[in-house]
Design an enzyme around this catalytic site. Structure first.
Site, PDB file in Angstrom:
ATOM      1  N   GLY A  86       0.832  -1.204   0.000  1.00 56.90           N
ATOM      2  CA  GLY A  86       0.000   0.000   0.000  1.00 56.90           C
ATOM      3  C   GLY A  86       0.861   1.247   0.000  1.00 56.90           C
ATOM      4  O   GLY A  86       2.091   1.185  -0.007  1.00 56.90           O
ATOM      5  N   GLU A  87       0.173   2.368   0.002  1.00 58.72           N
ATOM      6  CA  GLU A  87       0.866   3.648   0.001  1.00 58.72           C
ATOM      7  C   GLU A  87       0.142   4.606   0.930  1.00 58.72           C
ATOM      8  O   GLU A  87      -1.084   4.711   0.902  1.00 58.72           O
ATOM      9  CB  GLU A  87       0.882   4.240  -1.415  1.00 58.72           C
ATOM     10  CG  GLU A  87       1.613   5.564  -1.484  1.00 58.72           C
ATOM     11  CD  GLU A  87       1.607   6.146  -2.890  1.00 58.72           C
ATOM     12  OE1 GLU A  87       0.915   5.601  -3.762  1.00 58.72           O
ATOM     13  OE2 GLU A  87       2.287   7.163  -3.095  1.00 58.72           O
ATOM     14  N   GLY A  88       0.896   5.284   1.756  1.00 59.44           N
ATOM     15  CA  GLY A  88       0.318   6.284   2.649  1.00 59.44           C
ATOM     16  C   GLY A  88       0.944   7.627   2.379  1.00 59.44           C
ATOM     17  O   GLY A  88       1.643   7.818   1.379  1.00 59.44           O
ATOM     18  N   GLY A  89       0.728   8.552   3.300  1.00 55.60           N
ATOM     19  CA  GLY A  89       1.247   9.892   3.129  1.00 55.60           C
ATOM     20  C   GLY A  89       2.769   9.948   3.103  1.00 55.60           C
ATOM     21  O   GLY A  89       3.355  10.890   2.593  1.00 55.60           O
ATOM     22  N   PHE A  90       3.412   8.941   3.656  1.00 55.36           N
ATOM     23  CA  PHE A  90       4.874   9.011   3.760  1.00 55.36           C
ATOM     24  C   PHE A  90       5.630   8.169   2.745  1.00 55.36           C
ATOM     25  O   PHE A  90       6.838   8.236   2.675  1.00 55.36           O
ATOM     26  CB  PHE A  90       5.327   8.600   5.164  1.00 55.36           C
ATOM     27  CG  PHE A  90       4.623   9.368   6.227  1.00 55.36           C
ATOM     28  CD1 PHE A  90       4.508  10.740   6.148  1.00 55.36           C
ATOM     29  CD2 PHE A  90       4.042   8.718   7.290  1.00 55.36           C
ATOM     30  CE1 PHE A  90       3.838  11.460   7.103  1.00 55.36           C
ATOM     31  CE2 PHE A  90       3.364   9.430   8.256  1.00 55.36           C
ATOM     32  CZ  PHE A  90       3.253  10.813   8.170  1.00 55.36           C
ATOM     33  N   GLY A  91       4.926   7.345   2.002  1.00 57.04           N
ATOM     34  CA  GLY A  91       5.630   6.557   1.008  1.00 57.04           C
ATOM     35  C   GLY A  91       5.019   5.183   0.817  1.00 57.04           C
ATOM     36  O   GLY A  91       3.914   4.906   1.286  1.00 57.04           O
ATOM     37  N   VAL A  93       4.722   0.992   0.919  1.00 58.36           N
ATOM     38  CA  VAL A  93       4.928  -0.089   1.888  1.00 58.36           C
ATOM     39  C   VAL A  93       4.997  -1.416   1.128  1.00 58.36           C
ATOM     40  O   VAL A  93       4.135  -1.692   0.284  1.00 58.36           O
ATOM     41  CB  VAL A  93       3.775  -0.136   2.927  1.00 58.36           C
ATOM     42  CG1 VAL A  93       4.080  -1.158   4.019  1.00 58.36           C
ATOM     43  CG2 VAL A  93       3.524   1.237   3.539  1.00 58.36           C
ATOM     44  N   ASP A 209      -2.865  10.928  15.897  1.00 62.88           N
ATOM     45  CA  ASP A 209      -3.301  10.597  14.537  1.00 62.88           C
ATOM     46  C   ASP A 209      -4.133   9.323  14.547  1.00 62.88           C
ATOM     47  O   ASP A 209      -3.953   8.439  13.705  1.00 62.88           O
ATOM     48  CB  ASP A 209      -2.084  10.468  13.618  1.00 62.88           C
ATOM     49  CG  ASP A 209      -2.451  10.731  12.159  1.00 62.88           C
ATOM     50  OD1 ASP A 209      -3.548  11.273  11.902  1.00 62.88           O
ATOM     51  OD2 ASP A 209      -1.644  10.387  11.280  1.00 62.88           O
TER      52      ASP A 209
END
Ligand code: ATP
Ligand code: MG
Length: 436
Positions: A86-91, A93, A209
């Site tokens: 997956g991908e989140g706000g930081f990069g 995975v 968060d």
């Protein structure tokens, strides 16, 4: 109690010089947690005797492994798309696999490798915050950080792998069996225990968060909190709050924190109330696809939480009535309290845990149609890839930097003169997502 103090400067340059070769310090990886005293993030800004120490030395007692970028490439098959989680706000995975061939004594296990996108300074700071907090906090309801890589400009984190991904994926994905009531209450309790642990620690931590995408699930739906990049040490001594930049995620952040920048543990309790409401209703905290009156979940649903007659209207239709009515009323009343506009009227997380414990018995669930739960591909890494993430990658371009079209945007800080940060009508809450 000795409090270890390090300063950011002592960490950052040493990272860019390259990692301490794990082979040269094998014993540090296995030293005992008990010999390690938690230091506050605040201590990071104080000069101290540890100037010459680097991050790995500072965290020597934390059981964290220091990996090289080369090693992480090997275990993720060069961050191959087949291993993409997956991908989140930081990069991005990726899934990987570690065993004792990588480090003597290392348990053979799958891991999730998060590769931080270092375009902004924020990313590095949050990476560091995450390493420092997770190195020192260990609990069954916090995701376990196994190690990290800090090599030249690269910043990576290696976590235990959570087979069911995030609560966000499990609760809101369209083409799947919905989460049963009992599982929802189990997740709520697990996540509440994680938050209660943070709030009651010797040096309390405000998580800041708390949201569905940061609650990860193992194969038995045990919930674990992840993403400590925004975590903060709680107020000390006579202080009632921490004054800080307003950061977090739109739709989950407590109103008083957004308005004043005053952060307390009660801000987390509010966010917990939002997630509990998401679990009850199956709706996202913010959903632009709904009618204007229903876009903000709290505004729409809160007035109905304490009304037994109206509660049925907001319960997730995907539950098909298969939930404990008593349990639902108690959970709704709890969400109502957590979502109080007045922080002092919200319960403490330890009280939340106590309220949720008895809701784990669901004897009065009506007997409905038999639902056979199969573990499908959707529980595998490919699920994330096939549903949310590959979609969000496309959306990234469409949405001009918004990584999650359907997700609640993260807030970026606004700096005021006195360094307290505040959200007003021009607040980032009403603006676009953090972007990176
Ligand atoms: N330890 C893990 N095990 C399995 N999957 C993980 C793990 N950590 C993250 N993921 C997956 O990677 C995806 C991205 O996670 P990440 O925490 O980077 O972003 P996010 O929580 O979705 O968004 P945000 O940046 O707003 O926190 C998640 O959807 C999650 O399913
Ligand atoms: Mg996250």
């Amino acid at each position: 109690m000795t409090v270890m103090k390090i300063i950011l400067k002592s960490i950052i340059p040493s990272c860019s010089k390259g990692v301490v070769k794990p082979e040269s310090k094998p014993k540090k990886d296995v030293s005992k947690q008990s010999s390690f005293t938690r230091f506050a993030m605040l201590d990071l800004s104080y000069p101290s005797s540890m100037l010459s120490e680097d991050l790995s030395t500072s965290l020597a007692g934390s059981n964290l492994h220091v990996f090289t970028l080369g090693e992480l490439k090997v275990i993720t098959q060069s961050f191959s798309s087949a291993n993409f989680l997956g991908e989140g706000g930081f990069g991005l995975v990726h899934k990987g696999f570690i065993d004792d061939k990588l480090r003597p004594g290392l348990k053979a296990q799958p891991v999730a490798v998060k590769n931080l996108d270092l375009e902004g300074l924020q990313g590095h700071r949050e990476w560091l915050t995450e390493v420092i907090f997770l190195a020192q906090l260990r609990h069954p309801h916090l995701v376990k950080l196994i190690g990290y890589c800090c090599e030249e400009e690269h910043r990576l984190l290696v976590y235990e792998y959570m087979p069911r991904g995030s609560l966000e994926n499990q609760l809101f994905r369209r083409y799947s069996v919905s989460l049963p009531w009992g599982t929802r209450m189990k997740i709520a309790l697990g996540a509440a225990k994680g938050l209660a642990y943070l709030h009651e620690a010797e040096k309390p931590v405000i998580y800041r968060d708390f949201k569905a995408s940061n609650i990860l699930l193992d194969s038995d739906h045990n919930a674990k909190l992840s993403d400590f990049g925004l975590a903060k040490d709680g107020p000390e001594g006579d202080d009632t709050h921490v004054s800080t930049r307003v950061m977090g995620t739109q739709g989950y952040a407590a109103p008083e924190y957004v308005m004043t920048g005053h952060l307390t543990a009660m801000s987390d309790v509010y966010s917990f109330g939002v997630v509990l409401l998401e679990l009850l209703t199956g709706r996202r905290s913010l959903d632009k696809n709904r009618s204007p009156r229903q876009q903000n979940l709290v505004e729409w649903a809160r007035p109905m939480l304490n009304d037994h007659w109206k509660l049925g209207r907001i319960m997730d239709p995907r539950l098909e009535g298969q939930y404990s009515e008593t349990g639902a009323r108690k959970a709704a009343a709890l969400a109502y309290q957590c979502l109080s506009q007045r922080p002092k009227q919200r319960p403490k997380m330890c009280d939340v845990v106590q309220t949720l414990e008895p809701l784990q018995d669901n004897e009065d669930i009506p007997i409905g149609p038999f639902v056979y739960m199969v573990r499908t591909e959707s529980c595998s890494p490919k699920e994330d890839k096939g549903t949310k993430e590959s979609g969000s990658k496309k959306e990234l371009k469409k949405d001009n930097g918004h990584r999650h079209q359907n997700k609640s945007p993260r807030m970026s800080p606004i700096r005021l003169k006195n360094d307290t940060l505040k959200n007003g009508s021009n607040s980032p809450l009403h603006q676009k997502s953090r972007g990176a």
